[in-house]
Write a protein that holds these residues in place. Structure first.
Motif, PDB file in Angstrom:
ATOM      1  N   ALA A   1       0.830  -1.194   0.000  1.00 39.25           N
ATOM      2  CA  ALA A   1       0.000   0.000   0.000  1.00 39.25           C
ATOM      3  C   ALA A   1       0.866   1.246   0.000  1.00 39.25           C
ATOM      4  CB  ALA A   1      -0.907   0.001   1.231  1.00 39.25           C
ATOM      5  N   LEU A   2       0.358   2.311  -0.593  1.00 34.37           N
ATOM      6  CA  LEU A   2       1.057   3.598  -0.561  1.00 34.37           C
ATOM      7  C   LEU A   2       1.254   4.044   0.880  1.00 34.37           C
ATOM      8  CD1 LEU A   2       2.110   6.148  -2.077  1.00 34.37           C
ATOM      9  CD2 LEU A   2      -0.248   6.998  -2.016  1.00 34.37           C
ATOM     10  N   GLN A   3       0.271   3.783   1.724  1.00 33.42           N
ATOM     11  CA  GLN A   3       0.355   4.197   3.122  1.00 33.42           C
ATOM     12  C   GLN A   3       1.540   3.571   3.834  1.00 33.42           C
ATOM     13  OE1 GLN A   3      -0.013   2.707   6.206  1.00 33.42           O
ATOM     14  NE2 GLN A   3      -0.975   4.216   7.547  1.00 33.42           N
ATOM     15  N   SER A   4       1.986   2.412   3.361  1.00 38.37           N
ATOM     16  CA  SER A   4       3.072   1.702   4.037  1.00 38.37           C
ATOM     17  C   SER A   4       4.417   2.426   3.916  1.00 38.37           C
ATOM     18  CB  SER A   4       3.201   0.280   3.484  1.00 38.37           C
ATOM     19  OG  SER A   4       3.670   0.294   2.145  1.00 38.37           O
ATOM     20  N   ILE A   5       4.551   3.338   2.950  1.00 35.32           N
ATOM     21  CA  ILE A   5       5.815   4.085   2.808  1.00 35.32           C
ATOM     22  C   ILE A   5       5.627   5.568   3.142  1.00 35.32           C
ATOM     23  CG2 ILE A   5       6.744   2.492   1.096  1.00 35.32           C
ATOM     24  CD1 ILE A   5       6.035   4.571  -1.060  1.00 35.32           C
ATOM     25  N   ASP A   6       4.490   5.892   3.748  1.00 30.60           N
ATOM     26  CA  ASP A   6       4.192   7.278   4.123  1.00 30.60           C
ATOM     27  C   ASP A   6       4.711   7.551   5.523  1.00 30.60           C
ATOM     28  OD1 ASP A   6       3.070   9.780   4.557  1.00 30.60           O
ATOM     29  OD2 ASP A   6       1.100   8.954   5.077  1.00 30.60           O
ATOM     30  N   SER A   7       5.755   8.342   5.626  1.00 31.22           N
ATOM     31  CA  SER A   7       6.370   8.624   6.926  1.00 31.22           C
ATOM     32  C   SER A   7       5.861   9.916   7.556  1.00 31.22           C
ATOM     33  CB  SER A   7       7.897   8.713   6.767  1.00 31.22           C
ATOM     34  OG  SER A   7       8.246   9.756   5.854  1.00 31.22           O
ATOM     35  N   GLU A   8       5.042  10.669   6.815  1.00 31.71           N
ATOM     36  CA  GLU A   8       4.596  11.971   7.297  1.00 31.71           C
ATOM     37  C   GLU A   8       3.102  12.012   7.630  1.00 31.71           C
ATOM     38  OE1 GLU A   8       6.680  14.472   7.780  1.00 31.71           O
ATOM     39  OE2 GLU A   8       8.389  13.305   7.059  1.00 31.71           O
ATOM     40  N   GLY A   9       2.417  10.882   7.531  1.00 31.48           N
ATOM     41  CA  GLY A   9       0.991  10.872   7.834  1.00 31.48           C
ATOM     42  C   GLY A   9       0.159  11.645   6.835  1.00 31.48           C
ATOM     43  N   LYS A  10       0.442  11.436   5.546  1.00 29.89           N
ATOM     44  CA  LYS A  10      -0.254  12.170   4.500  1.00 29.89           C
ATOM     45  C   LYS A  10      -1.277  11.318   3.740  1.00 29.89           C
ATOM     46  CE  LYS A  10       1.389  16.336   4.719  1.00 29.89           C
ATOM     47  NZ  LYS A  10       0.479  17.493   4.887  1.00 29.89           N
ATOM     48  N   VAL A  11      -1.384  10.035   4.082  1.00 25.34           N
ATOM     49  CA  VAL A  11      -2.258   9.130   3.343  1.00 25.34           C
ATOM     50  C   VAL A  11      -3.434   8.691   4.208  1.00 25.34           C
ATOM     51  CG1 VAL A  11      -2.440   6.907   2.159  1.00 25.34           C
ATOM     52  CG2 VAL A  11      -0.375   8.299   1.886  1.00 25.34           C
ATOM     53  N   ILE A  12      -4.631   8.846   3.681  1.00 24.63           N
ATOM     54  CA  ILE A  12      -5.847   8.299   4.278  1.00 24.63           C
ATOM     55  C   ILE A  12      -6.172   7.035   3.495  1.00 24.63           C
ATOM     56  CG2 ILE A  12      -8.299   8.670   4.733  1.00 24.63           C
ATOM     57  CD1 ILE A  12      -7.614  11.719   4.686  1.00 24.63           C
ATOM     58  N   TYR A  13      -6.104   5.907   4.151  1.00 20.11           N
ATOM     59  CA  TYR A  13      -6.263   4.609   3.486  1.00 20.11           C
ATOM     60  C   TYR A  13      -7.711   4.143   3.599  1.00 20.11           C
ATOM     61  CZ  TYR A  13      -5.458  -0.384   2.522  1.00 20.11           C
ATOM     62  OH  TYR A  13      -5.509  -1.653   2.005  1.00 20.11           O
ATOM     63  N   ILE A  14      -8.302   3.727   2.474  1.00 18.13           N
ATOM     64  CA  ILE A  14      -9.681   3.248   2.461  1.00 18.13           C
ATOM     65  C   ILE A  14      -9.741   1.858   1.837  1.00 18.13           C
ATOM     66  CG2 ILE A  14     -11.978   3.595   1.476  1.00 18.13           C
ATOM     67  CD1 ILE A  14     -11.687   6.502   1.702  1.00 18.13           C
ATOM     68  N   GLY A  15     -10.512   0.983   2.450  1.00 21.20           N
ATOM     69  CA  GLY A  15     -10.710  -0.366   1.923  1.00 21.20           C
ATOM     70  C   GLY A  15     -12.118  -0.851   2.231  1.00 21.20           C
TER      71      GLY A  15
END
Length: 460
Positions: A287-301
């Motif tokens: 997931a893109l969120q897995s490499i987000d170190s700044e808390g910029k991704v809201i993950y939806i599933g």
């Protein structure tokens, strides 16, 4: 032109009056297969109303399969096998169809294989959950803690998503979660979407006042230059399996996208990981969120593709810095998912049943996926296949037929349901050829072979 008038004194919304009238005209046979409906602008002018109720009525008719839309061409009546409506006073024996549309070969990309679900396990879990009377009391507005913890554990193990139960919000599908985000970001005015992209999400956010910016997909993902020029503060992407093209966003583009978000304090990326459970070649895409170190991704599933759409259960993962704002903005919203269903889903995950089910379905879907590719390989002079090796559909591009409308009409003749790729474009590219999403999950391998053979030989 459709000839009817609206009852302005009725409590029934105008859009529903329009929808009901057109539906009745189709079911009665007064509107025939392939017949073109008046444009939304024409019908709105005839009825002396704004376009909104007409657009809403047409969208509902498309969603239910009564009509189909072709970009820049309009709305057309679908083939309806059963045209007699069943009224409440008329009873049929159990098992008989009740006026439902029927296709012999249904290549619906949203379909799932419901025959392989472990119903006995689900029933056993349900009986146990019913003994817990506390589940009949009101729960947390974000969803019950046990399910949120189960989702967090599952996402970390399967998608590399880093979160705690406190970051997880449970909702009745992605539509509800997007409504919450509309409240959370109500001060925002502009959101960027992939073009082509997820039409339903665009419509939901647009209906809540967002200006949707359509950014062309380039090299497997959203165009970064177009994104930067759009002035958007939010960006909606499907990086692990771009919907609908089926491409994978490269690590370089993912890093560029994250960098775009980092450049402004209140920029965020909404990652829709719609069918990440199914990949048939190589390792799953993180997931893109897995490499987000700044808390910029809201993950939806969602569990719609993994289990069934009727479950109506989705989830999102919020960055830490949005949790307080979310409570302030959305704390008065009640979680719409039954606590009983939440408890059952939590046990289904924690008990290991969900993982077993996914492993079994990956095998079944891979067999169906490979069956589709094998059939299409026999017709390489007619069909080009893209978007393969993941998800529950492939894209078939016609190399002979130039007019998509004629393909749709021919498919209707042979009782074949198709979803055109053009449905997901706002503006078709100049080199566009008739292309279709071929869903394979809802049919047997034998049905796929026969239906695809007819499709290739008689339609394409």
């Amino acid at each position: 032109m459709l000839t009817f008038s609206l009852d302005n004194k009725s409590d029934e919304p105008m859009y529903h009056q329009i929808y009901s009238y057109v539906k009745e005209e189709i079911l009665s046979g007064r509107l025939s297969c392939g017949e073109k409906l008046p444009s939304a602008r024409e019908l709105a002018g005839y009825l002396s109303v704004s376009r909104n109720p007409v657009d809403t009525a047409y969208e509902q008719l498309v969603a239910e399969g009564y009509v189909y839309a072709l970009p820049k061409r309009g709305y057309f009546v679908n083939r309806i096998t059963h045209t007699q409506q069943i009224h409440p006073a008329e009873h049929k024996e159990e098992g008989e169809e009740k006026g439902q549309e029927n296709y012999r070969y249904d290549f619906d990309p949203d379909a799932v294989d419901v025959e392989s679900f472990p119903y006995s396990v689900w029933q056993s879990i349900g009986r146990k959950a019913l003994k817990d009377h506390s589940l009949f009391l009101a729960g947390d507005y974000r969803g019950d803690w046990e399910l949120r913890r189960a989702v967090a554990d599952y996402l970390y193990g399967s998608r590399g998503v880093l979160c705690q139960a406190a970051n997880v919000v449970i909702g009745a599908g992605i539509g509800y979660l997007l409504q919450l985000l509309s409240v959370l970001f109500r001060h925002k005015k502009r959101i960027a979407f992939e073009e082509p992209g997820y039409v339903r999400a665009k419509k939901i956010l647009a209906s809540h006042g967002f200006e949707v910016c359509h950014i062309d997909v380039e090299g497997g993902g959203i165009g970064i230059e177009g994104l930067e020029a759009s002035g958007a503060e939010l960006c909606y992407v499907t990086p692990s399996h771009q919907f609908p093209l089926g491409t994978v966003m490269s690590i370089a583009k993912r890093q560029q996208l994250l960098q775009w978000a980092k450049e402004e304090e209140d920029r965020y990326i909404i990652e829709d990981d719609h069918d990440s459970e199914y990949r048939y070649k190589g390792r799953p895409i993180p997931a893109l969120q897995s490499i987000d170190s700044e808390g910029k991704v809201i993950y939806i599933g969602t569990f719609s593709k993994a289990i069934a759409p009727a479950l109506r259960m989705g989830y999102m993962v919020l960055p830490d810095q949005l949790l307080e704002r979310f409570q302030e903005c959305c704390g008065d919203y009640n979680c719409p998912v039954s606590r009983l269903d939440q408890a059952m889903m939590a046990e289904f995950i924690h008990g290991g049943y969900f993982e077993k089910h996914l492993n079994r379905m990956r095998k079944r879907y891979k067999e169906k996926h490979d069956t589709v590719l094998a059939v299409f390989r026999s017709y390489q002079d007619r069909i080009e296949v893209t978007g393969d090796y993941a998800g529950l559909y492939v894209i078939a591009r016609s190399l002979r037929q130039r007019e998509e409308e004629k393909v749709m009409q021919a498919a209707q003749k042979y009782e074949i349901r198709l979803r055109p790729l053009s449905f997901y474009y706002k503006e078709l590219p100049e080199d566009y050829m008739p292309s279709f999403l071929i869903g394979f999950a809802g049919q047997t391998k034998e049905e796929l072979k026969e239906g695809l053979r007819i499709l290739c030989e008689k339609v394409f």
